[in-house]
Structures are given as structure tokens and as C-alpha cells.
Design a protein around this motif. Structure first.
Motif, PDB file in Angstrom:
ATOM      1  N   UNK A   1       0.719  -1.102   0.034  1.00 33.89           N
ATOM      2  CA  UNK A   1       0.064   0.082  -0.197  1.00 33.89           C
ATOM      3  C   UNK A   1       0.791   1.363   0.003  1.00 33.89           C
ATOM      4  N   UNK A   2       2.198   1.140   0.117  1.00 32.01           N
ATOM      5  CA  UNK A   2       2.964   2.298  -0.153  1.00 32.01           C
ATOM      6  C   UNK A   2       3.196   2.484  -1.598  1.00 32.01           C
ATOM      7  N   UNK A   3       2.550   3.650  -2.169  1.00 34.28           N
ATOM      8  CA  UNK A   3       2.668   4.219  -3.544  1.00 34.28           C
ATOM      9  C   UNK A   3       3.809   4.739  -4.140  1.00 34.28           C
ATOM     10  N   UNK A   4       4.704   5.037  -2.878  1.00 36.21           N
ATOM     11  CA  UNK A   4       5.932   5.775  -3.557  1.00 36.21           C
ATOM     12  C   UNK A   4       7.333   4.778  -3.650  1.00 36.21           C
ATOM     13  N   UNK A   5       7.215   3.984  -2.471  1.00 35.89           N
ATOM     14  CA  UNK A   5       8.381   3.419  -2.263  1.00 35.89           C
ATOM     15  C   UNK A   5       8.188   1.865  -2.045  1.00 35.89           C
ATOM     16  N   UNK A   6       8.767   0.893  -2.713  1.00 35.40           N
ATOM     17  CA  UNK A   6       8.495  -0.542  -2.553  1.00 35.40           C
ATOM     18  C   UNK A   6       8.962  -1.200  -1.423  1.00 35.40           C
ATOM     19  N   UNK A   7       8.719  -2.438  -1.074  1.00 35.95           N
ATOM     20  CA  UNK A   7       8.936  -2.991  -0.079  1.00 35.95           C
ATOM     21  C   UNK A   7      10.434  -3.620  -0.070  1.00 35.95           C
ATOM     22  N   UNK A   8      10.986  -3.924  -1.207  1.00 32.21           N
ATOM     23  CA  UNK A   8      12.345  -4.341  -1.409  1.00 32.21           C
ATOM     24  C   UNK A   8      13.439  -3.420  -1.089  1.00 32.21           C
TER      25      UNK A   8
END
Length: 383
Positions: free
Chosen positions: A241-248
Motif C-alpha cells: 500500500x505504499x505508492x511511492x517506495x517498494x518493500x524491497x
């Protein structure tokens, strides 16, 4: 840089028996941001009963975040120097940075780093330092000073440590290959030098990109040594649900290292679902092999998908190898059960309390981590 002072000494055994702050907490905002806004929520935590000065960076407001990670990092370093110069009682320093601010902070600490050893009234951490020291296999955690102060915590919230190139690294592009391919050449037109650096296409083809250099010790900037000087390094990452920064990229992991995150929050920390300590992994450090030079040149001059993917995969792996030479505490956050889960990027740092209050449990976790490190320092000094 504005400052607020909170709290009293933890115990009478502390070297500081008055209300003069001895610990500087530098707060850094992200892209297009302004002065860090959750200072109030941060210092409201009753657990932070320490001589803490919160200093919110103000030198990289709005479009100044587009001038490049290096230039923004230099401005941040200058701000820190000014605060330290004006506050003679300071002995320790920590950084808490959100989003792109984490990269600004990584650059700034390298500028502020000196390999000097601690003075006699500075003490080594107890439990956490012992855990990390027992697993150290590199030369990047041998102490040093940041702006002449003892470095304690380096904490980032949803920071793109590996850049934003690659599948789902910039989530609002929805993982659509065409959009991700189009974003890289267009980024510099919208966010300047910072965009090229985040997409790893900055500089000449035969030179490594800035983020790759920041995963190692260079001749003039000791990026890893500066990070290694901190007693505790923590990355908070949104798993979804973070539209700017991916989990990886925010958790400094390979795709193969991402599993299914827990769905249940930790007791007392709503939406914090997992905490892991990742010990240092020995390696020769990041390299910029000839195939990367060729792939970078092709990626800069053409938009062939295969070459772009090849270049990114090479550089991302090298960045991970470099940064994993240090131990990290990795905290996974999930707002899947929040009323507004799609606000995850701003929830994680409670940008606006009335709108992003779902992240209050994350800030509590951050505050308790800072308190734990401070308390252990005081206890070590009492023996």
C-alpha cells in the motif's frame, strides 16, 4: 533547522545532571517536503524522558530536494554542524529520516564522519552492541564520530535505499513494464538530478551511479564506515500500500528474500508486523564490472528493455552486497487493516496527525527504540 528540547536525565548516574540536551535527534523529510512535521508526536512519547534535542531539517524544502541527493546531503550536513556548534552540551547524535530524506541523511553522515575514537565519557552499548559485535565480520563498525558526536541511532522510514528502478520499486506505476520503462528518462524533467540518481542513470557510463557509490567506502566519502559507526541501524518498510517506495528497496532485500509478511501486529505497536536483526554478511563489497559499464551506457542512450533490466539487476545486487556488510534491524509495517491503507507512505511517519494517525504505533516503536539505546548507554556509564 528548528529545535525543541524534551525530557530530563534518565538517571542520576548520567553524565548530564541538568536540563541541557546531550543527545541530538536530526529529523529529515522526503521529496518535495518541508520541515519535519511529526516532532510533536515523537516527543510526546512518555518513554523519551531523556535530554533529547529534536532538530528538524529545513534546508531542503520543496524543489531543493530535486537538486540531487549529494547536494541535499551537503546542505543537511551544514545544518547539523551549525546546531552542534551552537549547543555545546551535545554528546550524542541520531538520525530519523523519512522517504528520500533517508538518502540525504546517508550522504550527510558520510560528510560529517571522522574516524576519531570516542572520548572517555562515552560508553559502548550493552546488549545490542554485544549482539552485533559478536557477528561482525567487516571493518565498517569500528567506531568513529559524526559531527564530533557519538553516533547512536540511524533510522529510516520508507526510504528507497536501492533507488526506484525495477519492478514495483515505484509502486504507483502498478508494475506495468511500459510505465516503468518510460519513467526513467522522464524523471529528470520532473525531479531534476535527484530523479536520475534514483533511477541509477546519473553520471558518465564508466562511473558508478551515486547510490552504488553510497554502498561502499569511496576515496573521499566513507559511506559505509559512517553508517557502521552508529550503534543501531534500523529500516522501517511498508510491505504494501505504499505508492511511492517498494518493500524491497526500503528494506534492503532481494526479491527472493521477501516472504509473506505476518498479518498480526506486535503487541503495543499497531501495524508493526515483524522485526528482524540481520547480521553483517561478509563480501568484497560492491563492484562496477565492465558489463555494468556497457549496460549503463546502453540504458542511458536507448530504451531497450533487456539492457535496462540487465543494468538494474547488476547494480541492485551490488548495492545489496555493499549495504549488507553492515548489520541492520529491519522492521516491517503493514497498514492493510487501516481505514486508509493507501496512505501508507505518509502513515508510517504520521505526516499529518489528523490524517495519518494510523502510524502512531510505528512512531511509538521508533521512540521506544531510541529510549532503549539511550538507557543502555546510561546504564553502561554507571558501572
Amino acid at each position: 533547522m528548528s529545535t525543541t528540547t524534551e525530557g530530563n536525565s534518565v538517571a542520576t548516574t548520567s553524565a548530564n545532571l541538568n536540563n541541557d540536551p546531550d543527545h541530538l535527534l536530526v529529523l529529515v523529510h522526503g521529496i518535495s517536503g518541508r520541515q519535519y512535521l511529526n516532532v510533536r508526536l515523537m516527543v510526546k512519547q512518555e518513554s523519551l524522558k531523556i535530554n533529547l534535542m529534536s532538530a528538524a531539517s529545513a534546508s531542503n524544502a520543496y524543489s531543493l530536494t530535486f537538486t540531487g541527493i549529494d547536494e541535499a546531503g551537503m546542505r543537511l550536513a551544514d545544518e547539523v554542524r551549525q546546531v552542534v556548534k551552537q549547543t555545546k552540551s551535545l554528546k550524542r547524535i541520531s538520525f530519523l529520516a523519512h522517504s528520500l530524506g533517508g538518502l540525504f541523511a546517508r550522504y550527510a553522515v558520510a560528510v560529517l564522519y571522522s574516524p576519531d575514537t570516542y572520548t572517555s565519557d562515552q560508553h559502548v552499548d550493552t546488549e545490542n552492541s554485544m549482539m552485533e559485535s559478536s557477528q561482525r565480520t567487516t571493518n565498517f563498525s569500528n567506531g568513529g564520530m559524526i559531527a564530533g558526536l557519538e553516533p547512536i541511532n540511524f533510522i529510516t522510514l520508507a526510504t528507497p535505499h536501492l533507488g526506484v528502478r525495477g519492478k514495483n520499486q515505484l509502486p504507483f506505476l502498478l508494475g506495468i513494464q511500459f510505465l516503468e520503462k518510460l519513467a526513467a528518462p522522464l524523471a529528470p524533467y520532473f525531479v531534476g538530478r535527484t530523479g536520475a540518481q534514483l533511477f541509477l542513470t546519473d553520471g558518465e557510463p564508466n562511473n558508478p551511479s551515486l547510490l552504488l557509490r553510497m554502498a561502499s567506502d569511496c576515496k573521499d566519502e566513507k559511506f559505509l564506515s559512517a553508517l557502521g559507526a552508529f550503534r543501531c541501524r534500523v529500516v522501517y518498510a511498508n510491505v504494501s500500500y505504499d505508492h511511492m517506495v517498494g518493500w524491497r528497496t526500503s528494506s534492503i532485500r532481494r526479491e527472493s528474500e521477501l516472504g509473506k509478511p505476518p498479518s498480526k501486529s506486535l503487541d503495543g505497536y499497531r501495524h508493526v508486523v515483524d522485526v528482524k536483526y540481520c547480521p553483517p554478511v561478509p563480501s568484497d563489497g560492491p563492484q562496477f564490472p565492465p558489463e555494468a559499464v556497457k549496460a549503463k551506457e546502453t540504458a542511458q542512450n536507448t530504451h531497450d528493455t533487456q539492457n535496462i533490466v540487465e543494468y538494474h539487476e547488476i547494480v541492485e545486487e551490488e548495492m545489496i552486497r555493499g549495504l549488507q556488510q553492515l548489520g541492520w534491524k529491519k522492521v516491517d509495517v503493514s497498514f492493510h487493516s487501516a481505514f486508509w491503507p493507501f496512505f501508507a507512505h505518509n502513515n508510517i511517519n504520521v505526516k499529518y496527525e489528523f490524517l495519518h494517525n494510523a502510524g502512531a504505533g510505528v512512531i511509538t516503536h521508533v521512540a521506544d527504540s531510541i529510549r532503549q539505546q539511550e538507557t543502555s548507554s546510561v546504564l553502561a556509564g554507571s558501572f
